[in-house]
Design an enzyme around this catalytic site. Structure first.
Site, PDB file in Angstrom:
ATOM      1  CG  ASP A 114      58.891  32.172  23.326  1.00 36.66           C
ATOM      2  OD1 ASP A 114      57.924  32.429  22.588  1.00 36.66           O
ATOM      3  OD2 ASP A 114      59.788  32.999  23.575  1.00 36.66           O
ATOM      4  CG  HIS A 139      51.721  27.277  20.222  1.00 33.33           C
ATOM      5  ND1 HIS A 139      51.702  27.734  18.923  1.00 33.33           N
ATOM      6  CD2 HIS A 139      52.163  28.316  20.974  1.00 33.33           C
ATOM      7  CE1 HIS A 139      52.086  28.993  18.889  1.00 33.33           C
ATOM      8  NE2 HIS A 139      52.392  29.375  20.126  1.00 33.33           N
ATOM      9  CB  ILE A 141      60.450  26.429  15.418  1.00 40.29           C
ATOM     10  CG1 ILE A 141      61.479  25.319  15.138  1.00 40.29           C
ATOM     11  CG2 ILE A 141      59.136  25.829  15.819  1.00 40.29           C
ATOM     12  CD1 ILE A 141      62.888  25.796  15.034  1.00 40.29           C
ATOM     13  CB  SER A 142      55.726  27.117  12.498  1.00 40.74           C
ATOM     14  OG  SER A 142      55.473  28.482  12.209  1.00 40.74           O
ATOM     15  N   GLY A 167      56.150  30.004  16.477  1.00 38.74           N
ATOM     16  CA  GLY A 167      55.930  30.653  15.190  1.00 38.74           C
ATOM     17  C   GLY A 167      57.186  30.664  14.341  1.00 38.74           C
TER      18      GLY A 167
END
Length: 349
Positions: free
Chosen positions: A201, A197, A206-207, A204
């Site tokens: 922020d 992580h 960007i993943s 999620g």
């Protein structure tokens, strides 16, 4: 360092990889639709991906609201957090889709994509494109955008730079050696990235953009035409469970990669199944429908819905002629009718 030497490839994982790769090889033949049809498929998939990826993180905007927002991206100013997140994710996806061949998979470029992701959010200006300086965690949200719990505690800000360097080095080594299948490389990268992580922020979102980038760079050219994010959104509880089950073991001597690998590959297989269905429907439509009916279906695909008035403005055809076409499209299962009377509208089935 990552321990993948104990990775066990089950028969299910082998079967899923074979299924996905079979479609990858067949896409050149399946993708022989007219450019405008492929463009329409891609546009719908992009809207679904942007809407789903932001809703997974707590946004409340529907796909219809996302579509309207995308039509006005040139305004450059967005009032709500949800709008800012959608606009940023849309820009990241545009960059990935248009320049994936030219984007090196490096920490600097990942940071640049993160900066683009948060470019419209004034609240996030202090950490755009930079690794986190405060502790954070993986949170789960319900369908109303409310946080329902912490999924996983993540890497400390102190450890993050080192672990990200290790992760990118691992990806580079695996891609160069070609000992591990590209789908497994992508899957392991995503679950470790989310365990670290690295950003304050937007991790999620960007993943999922990086998943698309890895898949495109591995030759999965069909990816922009079917939304993986919408598959994940529909299986959000299983998504968080698989993350938690694998992430809790990543730093152990024998990590349990199976829960996440199974979820990830099942999701990719479902993405393929959806696209196969769409392509077959396209071929059926192309082979059997008159031109005016094709225009109706095309409008519904591009805009999510269609009315008789829309098609009158588009084609100049008479209302009575169009009523007959709409009736046949409903009877043959191409369109579904919603509403009644003057408020009736139609959507793709």
């Amino acid at each position: 360092m990552l321990r993948t030497d104990t990775l066990q490839i089950t028969t299910e994982i082998l079967a899923l990889i074979a299924r996905i790769d079979e479609f990858k090889g067949a896409w050149r033949a399946l993708g022989t639709l007219a450019p405008e049809r492929l463009s329409a498929l891609r546009r719908v998939a992009t809207i679904e991906s942007i809407g789903s990826s932001t809703r997974i993180e707590g946004s409340k905007l529907s796909d219809r609201e996302v579509e309207r927002l995308l039509a006005n991206l040139e305004i450059k100013r967005f009032d709500t957090r949800d709008e800012q997140e959608v606009a940023g994710y849309a820009k990241v996806m545009e960059v990935v889709f248009s320049a994936w061949q030219d984007i090196p998979f490096t920490e600097n470029y990942i940071k640049q994509l993160h900066q683009i992701l948060l470019q419209h959010s004034d609240k996030d200006h202090w950490h755009r494109g930079q690794y986190k300086t405060n502790t954070n965690s993986v949170a789960a949200f319900d369908e109303h955008g409310e946080q329902i719990g912490i999924v996983f505690q993540t890497a400390s800000p102190f450890d993050t730079p080192r672990r990200m360097t290790e992760l990118i080095a691992w990806v580079d080594a695996q891609r160069e050696s070609r000992l591990l299948h590209p789908l497994l490389i992508a899957a392991i990268f995503v679950v470790v990235f989310l365990e670290i992580h690295p950003f304050q922020d937007g991790n999620g979102r960007i993943s999922r953009a990086l998943t698309t980038l890895l898949l495109l760079q591995a030759g999965y050219a069909y990816v922009p035409y079917s939304s993986l994010e919408s598959v994940i959104e529909l299986n959000k509880e299983a998504y968080y469970l698989a993350l938690r089950q694998t992430q809790g073991t990543i730093r152990a001597d024998a990590p349990n990669w199976q829960p996440w690998l199974a979820f990830f590959l099942r999701s990719l297989a479902e993405q393929v199944r959806r696209l196969e269905k769409k392509v077959e429907r396209e071929k059926l439509v192309l082979a059997s429908l008159p031109e005016l009916s094709l225009q109706i279906v095309e409008f519904a695909r591009e805009h999510g819905r269609v009315t008789i008035g829309d098609v009158i403005r588009l084609t100049g055809a008479s209302r009575n002629t169009l009523k007959a076409h709409f009736r046949k499209l409903v009877e043959r299962g191409h369109l579904g009718q919603q509403g009644s009377g003057r408020g009736v509208w139609y959507e793709l089935r």
